[in-house]
Design a protein around this motif. Structure first.
Motif, PDB file in Angstrom:
ATOM      1  N   LEU B  34       0.794  -1.190   0.078  1.00  0.00           N
ATOM      2  CA  LEU B  34      -0.055   0.093   0.010  1.00  0.00           C
ATOM      3  C   LEU B  34       0.695   1.269  -0.011  1.00  0.00           C
ATOM      4  N   TYR B  36       0.493   5.405   0.874  1.00  0.00           N
ATOM      5  CA  TYR B  36      -0.494   6.617   1.147  1.00  0.00           C
ATOM      6  C   TYR B  36       0.375   7.828   1.251  1.00  0.00           C
ATOM      7  N   GLN B  38       0.693  11.480   3.305  1.00  0.00           N
ATOM      8  CA  GLN B  38       0.340  11.838   4.561  1.00  0.00           C
ATOM      9  C   GLN B  38       0.604  13.583   4.274  1.00  0.00           C
ATOM     10  N   ALA B  42      -4.328  12.954   8.531  1.00  0.00           N
ATOM     11  CA  ALA B  42      -4.321  11.476   8.626  1.00  0.00           C
ATOM     12  C   ALA B  42      -3.813  10.842   6.834  1.00  0.00           C
ATOM     13  N   PRO B  43      -3.163   9.780   7.194  1.00  0.00           N
ATOM     14  CA  PRO B  43      -2.703   9.341   5.854  1.00  0.00           C
ATOM     15  C   PRO B  43      -3.941   9.229   4.852  1.00  0.00           C
ATOM     16  N   PHE B  45      -5.056   7.346   1.091  1.00  0.00           N
ATOM     17  CA  PHE B  45      -4.700   6.243   0.539  1.00  0.00           C
ATOM     18  C   PHE B  45      -4.415   6.605  -1.076  1.00  0.00           C
ATOM     19  N   MET B  48      -3.079   0.411  -3.796  1.00  0.00           N
ATOM     20  CA  MET B  48      -2.799  -0.964  -3.482  1.00  0.00           C
ATOM     21  C   MET B  48      -2.308  -1.795  -4.467  1.00  0.00           C
ATOM     22  N   LEU B  88       3.948   7.357   2.768  1.00  0.00           N
ATOM     23  CA  LEU B  88       4.121   6.195   3.392  1.00  0.00           C
ATOM     24  C   LEU B  88       3.895   4.720   2.556  1.00  0.00           C
ATOM     25  N   LEU B  92       0.468  -4.976   3.646  1.00  0.00           N
ATOM     26  CA  LEU B  92      -0.607  -5.747   4.064  1.00  0.00           C
ATOM     27  C   LEU B  92      -0.316  -7.194   4.202  1.00  0.00           C
ATOM     28  N   ASP B  97      -5.362  -8.985   8.256  1.00  0.00           N
ATOM     29  CA  ASP B  97      -5.205  -7.566   7.488  1.00  0.00           C
ATOM     30  C   ASP B  97      -4.109  -6.554   8.326  1.00  0.00           C
ATOM     31  N   LYS B  98      -3.185  -7.401   8.940  1.00  0.00           N
ATOM     32  CA  LYS B  98      -2.314  -6.545   9.566  1.00  0.00           C
ATOM     33  C   LYS B  98      -1.427  -5.745   8.603  1.00  0.00           C
ATOM     34  N   VAL B  99      -1.168  -4.367   8.874  1.00  0.00           N
ATOM     35  CA  VAL B  99      -0.460  -3.562   8.090  1.00  0.00           C
ATOM     36  C   VAL B  99       0.782  -3.202   8.671  1.00  0.00           C
ATOM     37  N   PHE B 101       3.734  -0.586   8.369  1.00  0.00           N
ATOM     38  CA  PHE B 101       4.322   0.638   7.917  1.00  0.00           C
ATOM     39  C   PHE B 101       5.685   0.799   7.488  1.00  0.00           C
ATOM     40  N   GLY B 102       6.221   1.549   6.749  1.00  0.00           N
ATOM     41  CA  GLY B 102       7.658   2.101   6.598  1.00  0.00           C
ATOM     42  C   GLY B 102       7.654   3.399   7.343  1.00  0.00           C
ATOM     43  N   PRO B 103       8.964   3.648   7.472  1.00  0.00           N
ATOM     44  CA  PRO B 103       9.221   5.149   8.172  1.00  0.00           C
ATOM     45  C   PRO B 103       8.837   6.538   7.513  1.00  0.00           C
TER      46      PRO B 103
END
Lengths: 113, 111
Positions: B34, B36, B38, B42-43, B45, B48, B88, B92, B97-99, B101-103
């Motif tokens: 994914l 995003y 930001q 909020a981020p 979308f 995907m 970002l 996924l 559905d755990k995501v 994230f990168g820094p």
């Protein structure tokens, strides 16, 4: 209509207090999440609920307790707040399954003094 | 341990430049990648990506996934000041559905 809403947007409180952040989504999604974004902007998952059931519980102090009264709401209660809890907390929801795109709320900026 | 790495971490370009943001991942039970954007809040979308080698486009933004090499790129052509944001990348997982994230890459576009 806001898809994912959080209240409050800002929260300033003293160390040791207990506070709650509320989240609601009107998207009909099955899955909701809480994320913490620290000062370095790193987004880290804390919890995830699917249909009111806890499915992800990362290594988070047990001072943090999520509660999901129904699948449209996921609240976060924090006991005995510490300075290091200062961050932006984002709620998110997703339809789940292969459509797993997450929709984020506006965030709650928590400052612990 | 699951990991998502992004590079560069920050980037300053002039309006009109083309930028490429990189994301690599090492994630078990990977399903999709994914992207995003930001800005102040909020981020939001962007893309995907689930299949390798299929480019997704939205206006001046495009992205592609390489599941063999475990990376993705996000391209922005003819950058504008409104593209300034943190981008970002997230992996996924199939499990719950755990995501991850990168820094993020902080992009600043100057006039």
């Amino acid at each position: 209509d806001t898809a994912v809403s959080q209240t409050p947007k800002y929260l300033v409180t003293q160390m040791g207090n207990d506070k709650s952040i509320k989240c609601e989504q009107n998207l009909g999604h099955d899955t909701m999440y809480w994320y913490k974004q620290d000062s370095k902007k790193f987004l880290k998952i804390m919890f995830s609920y699917n249909n009111k059931e806890l499915i992800i519980n990362e290594t988070v102090p047990n001072r943090f307790s999520p509660k999901s009264p129904d699948k449209a709401h996921l609240n976060l209660h924090i006991n005995s707040l510490e300075l290091g809890d200062s961050a932006v907390y984002f709620c998110a929801s997703s339809p789940g399954g292969v459509r797993g795109t997450q929709y984020f709320g506006p965030g709650t900026r928590l400052t612990v003094l | 341990e699951d990991k998502v790495v992004q590079s560069p971490l920050s980037l300053v370009v002039h309006e009109g430049d083309t930028v490429t943001l990189n994301c690599s991942y090492e994630v078990t039970n990977f399903r999709s990648l994914l992207w995003y954007k930001q800005e102040k809040k909020a981020p939001t979308f962007l893309f995907m990506l689930t299949s390798s080698g299929i480019e997704k486009k939205s206006g001046r933004l495009s992205s592609i996934l390489d599941k063999k090499e475990l990376f993705s790129i996000l391209n922005i052509t003819a950058t504008q000041t409104g593209d300034s944001a943190v981008y970002l990348c997230a992996a996924l997982k199939t499990s719950y559905d755990k995501v991850i994230f990168g820094p993020g890459t902080s992009l600043s576009v100057i006039p």
